[in-house]
Design a protein around this motif. Structure first.
Motif, short mmCIF file in Angstrom:
data_model
loop_
_atom_site.label_atom_id
_atom_site.label_comp_id
_atom_site.label_asym_id
_atom_site.label_seq_id
_atom_site.Cartn_x
_atom_site.Cartn_y
_atom_site.Cartn_z
N GLY A 7 40.92 152.96 -31.51
CA GLY A 7 42.30 153.24 -30.59
C GLY A 7 42.50 152.42 -29.73
O GLY A 7 43.55 152.47 -29.01
N LYS A 8 41.86 151.24 -29.28
CA LYS A 8 42.21 150.71 -28.47
C LYS A 8 42.24 148.69 -29.15
O LYS A 8 41.60 148.65 -30.12
CB LYS A 8 40.95 150.02 -27.50
N ARG A 9 43.39 148.13 -28.60
CA ARG A 9 43.33 146.92 -28.98
C ARG A 9 42.23 145.86 -28.72
O ARG A 9 42.43 144.69 -28.28
CB ARG A 9 44.71 146.28 -28.56
N VAL A 10 40.95 146.06 -29.33
CA VAL A 10 39.84 145.14 -29.10
C VAL A 10 39.48 144.96 -30.69
O VAL A 10 39.17 145.83 -31.56
CB VAL A 10 38.64 145.87 -28.57
N ARG A 11 39.62 143.57 -30.76
CA ARG A 11 39.21 143.05 -32.40
C ARG A 11 37.91 142.67 -32.35
O ARG A 11 37.26 142.27 -31.52
CB ARG A 11 40.34 142.01 -32.79
N VAL A 12 37.37 142.96 -33.58
CA VAL A 12 35.90 142.38 -33.98
C VAL A 12 36.00 141.46 -35.00
O VAL A 12 36.41 142.13 -36.13
CB VAL A 12 34.91 143.58 -33.93
N THR A 13 35.47 140.26 -35.15
CA THR A 13 35.15 139.25 -36.26
C THR A 13 33.96 138.83 -36.38
O THR A 13 33.38 138.40 -35.45
CB THR A 13 36.30 138.26 -35.98
N VAL B 40 35.82 140.33 -29.88
CA VAL B 40 34.59 139.73 -29.97
C VAL B 40 34.16 138.95 -31.18
O VAL B 40 34.83 139.58 -32.41
CB VAL B 40 33.66 140.89 -29.99
N ILE B 41 33.74 137.99 -31.18
CA ILE B 41 33.36 137.16 -32.45
C ILE B 41 31.87 137.14 -32.47
O ILE B 41 31.29 136.50 -31.56
CB ILE B 41 34.06 135.56 -32.39
N ASN B 42 31.35 137.50 -33.46
CA ASN B 42 29.78 137.64 -33.75
C ASN B 42 29.39 136.54 -34.54
O ASN B 42 30.24 136.51 -35.91
CB ASN B 42 29.28 138.84 -33.90
N ILE B 43 28.63 135.59 -34.33
CA ILE B 43 28.46 134.65 -35.58
C ILE B 43 27.00 135.08 -36.27
O ILE B 43 25.91 135.24 -35.50
CB ILE B 43 28.18 133.17 -35.04
N HIS C 263 23.03 143.35 -25.72
CA HIS C 263 23.25 143.59 -24.21
C HIS C 263 24.45 143.07 -23.76
O HIS C 263 25.15 143.38 -22.91
CB HIS C 263 22.04 142.97 -23.60
N ILE C 264 24.96 141.50 -24.43
CA ILE C 264 26.12 141.25 -23.97
C ILE C 264 27.32 142.14 -24.32
O ILE C 264 28.25 142.15 -23.44
CB ILE C 264 26.16 139.62 -24.58
N CYS C 265 27.14 142.50 -25.51
CA CYS C 265 28.27 143.48 -26.08
C CYS C 265 28.36 144.76 -24.84
O CYS C 265 29.54 144.99 -24.29
CB CYS C 265 28.15 144.04 -27.33
N ARG C 266 27.22 145.31 -24.55
CA ARG C 266 27.01 146.31 -23.59
C ARG C 266 27.81 145.86 -22.26
O ARG C 266 28.56 146.77 -21.84
CB ARG C 266 25.56 146.61 -23.35
N LEU C 267 27.55 144.82 -21.95
CA LEU C 267 28.21 144.43 -20.56
C LEU C 267 29.67 143.97 -20.46
O LEU C 267 29.89 144.25 -19.56
CB LEU C 267 27.24 143.41 -19.95
N ILE C 268 30.14 143.66 -21.62
CA ILE C 268 31.32 143.22 -21.63
C ILE C 268 32.49 143.86 -22.45
O ILE C 268 33.60 144.02 -22.06
CB ILE C 268 31.48 141.82 -22.32
N VAL C 269 32.06 144.51 -23.62
CA VAL C 269 33.12 145.04 -24.57
C VAL C 269 33.80 146.51 -23.50
O VAL C 269 35.04 146.63 -23.81
CB VAL C 269 32.40 145.36 -25.84
#
Ligand SMILES: NC(=O)c1ccc[n+]([C@@H]2O[C@H](COP(=O)([O-])OP(=O)(O)OC[C@H]3O[C@@H](n4cnc5c(N)ncnc54)[C@H](OP(=O)(O)O)[C@@H]3O)[C@@H](O)[C@H]2O)c1
Length: 259
Positions: A165-171, A127-130, A110-116
């Protein structure tokens, strides 16, 4: 990318351990860090020490997160809040399963849904997911924890497809044992817990994980560091077990004298 290109961050589970260390590390780069947890006292102390903005919010409180996401455009999101219950699955309680799903996976989704989507719209974000080694390997532990952390690992891969296609990085940060209070939070405050999990081991500290996160964020924007597995040098995963079949336990019916 220089840190200065990102202005804001949201860190969940910021009242202790890895989350608090990440807040501290990001504040050193002058980022406006919004820190979320339920423990008001620890957050207040963190805010006084680092200058972060403290929010006493439960990550499962969708409305509170939505209100915050409406007010602030986040460049960095660190999904760190996590809990565990030590029971093996065959002894699992109903509420333990719900808690782990709610905090460790549902809230992250849900936090990803609201922010990404905002990051995608602005063509900028990280986005950094632990997760945990529990999400990638099998070993003795709480199977529900393994299952939800595997969900976070897959979400991390999948988010990159959705933001393509967008400069959104995920780690995805995938820690093994880290010297935090999580073991006391999970097993209780007994000193034997520290002896069992921390004392005498050479372990990464929370600050080491924060430094790895800083490394991923500070890479050039053309570089996405997708997955970092960080374990103690003196820890390996795996272990093959092979059992011989055991005779089924005698049932009361089979103990009945024959006809
Ligand atoms: N330490 C390790 O060995 C290790 C290994 C692998 C993965 N991890 C993962 O790393 C992350 C951080 O763990 P840690 O070691 O730093 O543990 P920790 O010291 O126990 O910190 C957990 C944090 O999560 C917060 N939290 C828990 N439930 C929450 C909720 N409902 N709403 C908001 N915040 C909540 C806690 O704050 P409040 O209680 O104040 O809400 C606390 O700040 C977790 O996702 C954990 O699964 C840790």
């Amino acid at each position: 990318m220089p840190f200065s290109d990102y202005k804001t961050a949201l860190v969940t589970g910021a009242s202790s351990g890895i989350g608090a260390a990440v807040v501290e590390r990001l504040r050193r780069e002058d980022i406006e860090v919004h820190a979320i947890a339920r423990s008001a006292g620890a957050l207040k102390e963190l805010a006084e020490r680092t200058g972060c903005v403290a929010h006493v919010i439960d990550v499962t409180d969708r409305q509170a997160i939505a209100d915050l996401a409406d007010r602030v455009q986040f460049d960095i999101l660190v999904n760190n809040a996590g809990v565990d219950r030590p029971k093996k699955f065959l002894q699992a309680d109903e509420e333990d399963i719900d808690l782990l799903v709610d905090v460790n996976l549902r809230a992250v989704l849900h936090i990803c849904r609201l922010i990404v989507p905002g990051m995608v719209e602005r063509d900028r974000g990280h986005v950094i997911n632990i997760s945990s080694i529990a999400g990638n390997y099998n070993f003795g532990g709480n199977s529900t924890y393994h299952a939800v952390k595997a969900g976070v690992a897959m979400l991390s891969n999948q988010l990159r497809i959705d933001a393509f296609g967008k400069r959104v990085r995920v780690t995805e940060i995938c820690p093994g044992r880290v010297a935090t209070d999580i073991f006391n939070h999970v097993h209780g405050d007994d000193p034997s817990v520290r002896e069992r999990f921390i004392d005498g081991f050479e372990l990464p500290q929370a600050a080491d994980i924060a430094e790895a996160i800083a490394f991923a964020i500070s890479a050039p924007v053309a570089v996405n560091i997708g997955h970092m597995e960080i374990t103690p040098t003196l820890q390996v995963m795996g272990g093959l077990q092979t059992a011989k079949p055991q005779a089924p336990a005698e049932t009361s019916a089979s103990k009945e004298p024959g006809p």
